[in-house]
Design a protein around this motif. Sequence first.
Motif, PDB file in Angstrom:
ATOM      1  N   TYR A  30       9.625   9.669  13.915  1.00  9.11           N
ATOM      2  CA  TYR A  30       9.075   9.020  12.718  1.00  9.11           C
ATOM      3  C   TYR A  30       9.375   9.851  11.478  1.00  9.11           C
ATOM      4  O   TYR A  30       9.897   9.336  10.478  1.00  9.11           O
ATOM      5  N   TYR A 108      16.670   4.620  17.060  1.00  8.30           N
ATOM      6  CA  TYR A 108      16.078   4.390  15.739  1.00  8.30           C
ATOM      7  C   TYR A 108      16.596   5.418  14.735  1.00  8.30           C
ATOM      8  O   TYR A 108      17.038   5.057  13.629  1.00  8.30           O
ATOM      9  N   LYS A 118      16.319   0.716   7.455  1.00 10.66           N
ATOM     10  CA  LYS A 118      15.453   1.498   6.566  1.00 10.66           C
ATOM     11  C   LYS A 118      14.287   2.049   7.389  1.00 10.66           C
ATOM     12  O   LYS A 118      13.674   1.309   8.158  1.00 10.66           O
ATOM     13  N   THR A 120      10.673   3.057   8.530  1.00 12.06           N
ATOM     14  CA  THR A 120       9.370   2.498   8.204  1.00 12.06           C
ATOM     15  C   THR A 120       8.381   3.614   7.866  1.00 12.06           C
ATOM     16  O   THR A 120       8.452   4.709   8.423  1.00 12.06           O
ATOM     17  N   LYS A 121       7.470   3.319   6.961  1.00 12.81           N
ATOM     18  CA  LYS A 121       6.408   4.268   6.627  1.00 12.81           C
ATOM     19  C   LYS A 121       5.110   3.921   7.339  1.00 12.81           C
ATOM     20  O   LYS A 121       4.107   4.605   7.166  1.00 12.81           O
ATOM     21  N   ASP A 122       5.158   2.868   8.118  1.00 18.68           N
ATOM     22  CA  ASP A 122       4.001   2.425   8.888  1.00 18.68           C
ATOM     23  C   ASP A 122       4.049   3.094  10.262  1.00 18.68           C
ATOM     24  O   ASP A 122       4.750   2.640  11.170  1.00 18.68           O
ATOM     25  N   SER A 125       3.020   0.932  13.375  1.00 14.67           N
ATOM     26  CA  SER A 125       4.052  -0.018  13.786  1.00 14.67           C
ATOM     27  C   SER A 125       5.191   0.695  14.518  1.00 14.67           C
ATOM     28  O   SER A 125       5.715   0.200  15.516  1.00 14.67           O
ATOM     29  N   PHE A 126       5.569   1.869  14.004  1.00  9.06           N
ATOM     30  CA  PHE A 126       6.638   2.613  14.653  1.00  9.06           C
ATOM     31  C   PHE A 126       6.208   3.076  16.041  1.00  9.06           C
ATOM     32  O   PHE A 126       6.975   2.983  17.013  1.00  9.06           O
ATOM     33  N   LEU A 148      11.422  -3.655  15.743  1.00 12.84           N
ATOM     34  CA  LEU A 148      10.541  -3.138  14.689  1.00 12.84           C
ATOM     35  C   LEU A 148      10.226  -4.172  13.614  1.00 12.84           C
ATOM     36  O   LEU A 148       9.055  -4.305  13.216  1.00 12.84           O
ATOM     37  N   PRO A 149      11.199  -4.940  13.100  1.00 10.41           N
ATOM     38  CA  PRO A 149      10.856  -5.971  12.107  1.00 10.41           C
ATOM     39  C   PRO A 149       9.865  -7.005  12.648  1.00 10.41           C
ATOM     40  O   PRO A 149       9.039  -7.528  11.890  1.00 10.41           O
ATOM     41  N   LEU A 152       6.423  -5.492  12.406  1.00  8.56           N
ATOM     42  CA  LEU A 152       5.963  -5.351  11.019  1.00  8.56           C
ATOM     43  C   LEU A 152       5.508  -6.679  10.419  1.00  8.56           C
ATOM     44  O   LEU A 152       4.701  -6.697   9.485  1.00  8.56           O
ATOM     45  N   LYS A 153       6.015  -7.794  10.934  1.00  7.93           N
ATOM     46  CA  LYS A 153       5.657  -9.083  10.336  1.00  7.93           C
ATOM     47  C   LYS A 153       4.525  -9.750  11.104  1.00  7.93           C
ATOM     48  O   LYS A 153       4.270  -9.456  12.277  1.00  7.93           O
TER      49      LYS A 153
END
Length: 442
Positions: A30, A108, A118, A120-122, A125-126, A148-149, A152-153
């Motif tokens: 991360y 990743y 890109k 993720t800063k979450d 989620s990661f 991952l997307p 996140l959604k």
Amino acid sequence: MLVLVSSYVFYGWWDYRFLFLIFLSTVIDYYVGLEVEKQTVPKMKKIFLWISVLFNLGVLGVFKYYNFFVDSWVDLIRGFGYQLESKWTLNIILPVGISFYTFQTMSYTIDVYRGNLKPTKDFVSFASFVSFFPQLVAGPIERATNLLPQILKKRVFDYRTAEQGLRLILWGMFKKVVIADSLAPIVDNIFTGYSSFDGGTLFLGAVYFAFQIYCDFSGYSDMAIGTSKLFGFELMSNFKFPYFSRNIGEFWRRWHISLSTWFRDYLYIPLGGSRAGKWQSLRNVFVIFLVSGFWHGANWTFVIWGLIHAILYIPSFVLKTNRKYLSEVVAENRVFPSLREIWQMGTNFFFVVIAWVFFRSENALQAFDYIGRIFTDFSFHVSYKYYFVYYIVPLILLEWIFRRDERLAHVSKSFWFVLTIVLLVFITAKFGGEKSFIYFQF
């Protein structure tokens, strides 16, 4: 958060001590991903990339391969007449799924480094991506660009998707509980006492193992993909009826797809792929298959298994027929395959079965002896032959019907209704006992 908690409870149920290992891998990748994105100097980006790669491969090396290298070194020294004890080996347990989640989280970092993703800063989620419970312990090995997307959604329940998921779960359970678990004791008996069986029975035992490992592993993948659908996630396909392949190149586009494409994208292409010179390309092919074999286990049998597949692959690679069947379904517009297709599938399956002997054997000497007995003591008066009719034939017929749609998304409802009842009856009759999945050991 629910996905993350569920995943950690799921993994910790086996052995809570190894939760720290997956958490540490998650934290490192991360922050490495964030640092790679932040750095403006290419050299610094590469340094952080190597932190991720070395850590993940280091963890994998210690837990999975350390004892293998120590024992191999001791055996080598003894071969020169010196006595050396294996006192440096470690008494450690191999964490379930370590080969899968280390490759998943490492991809990743590599994708972030390449600019394909890109970071993720979450963190939640990661962490959910790394530990996603349906595919955590035996794949498919997911890419962050796909999974991952979706994490996140926001997702909503879809009846049609859930229905497809339940179909896959049921079909996967049938393959695992009814086919794989029924063949397991037969395979164990034949391989354990192979010296007392004739060559025909030994070959049939190898065929049974080919279907056991396929139904065991693809059954898990089906259940993982199906369970993910219930949560609104779409995972990549991991198997596309590999035993219908007409050459070894097609086989590896249909077998353990998430691993073969991982090695293609993160090892084969960076080495130069097939764009390099002739000899470099051949070298790359051997490297990929040998590493793939070694990924499966710390035993020379797996390395030899990978070498055999490399040797089988080389002729089609040189003749440029390895990509002949890229997306074509066997007998796509016909009910039955042609005689040529039957010959191609049969010969390809034969060589795959012979290679599986090394995968199943305890050591290389046993595997060579096993294969030698097949060809020197062959007899048609084989034991356990009726199991082929009971288990293999029905599976082949059903897979042939499903061959155009590995996710069973377009199977007619009337046919599936009848099939569901039949599958449930067999699963209920066979369900019982504790038989772990073969790929849990990898």
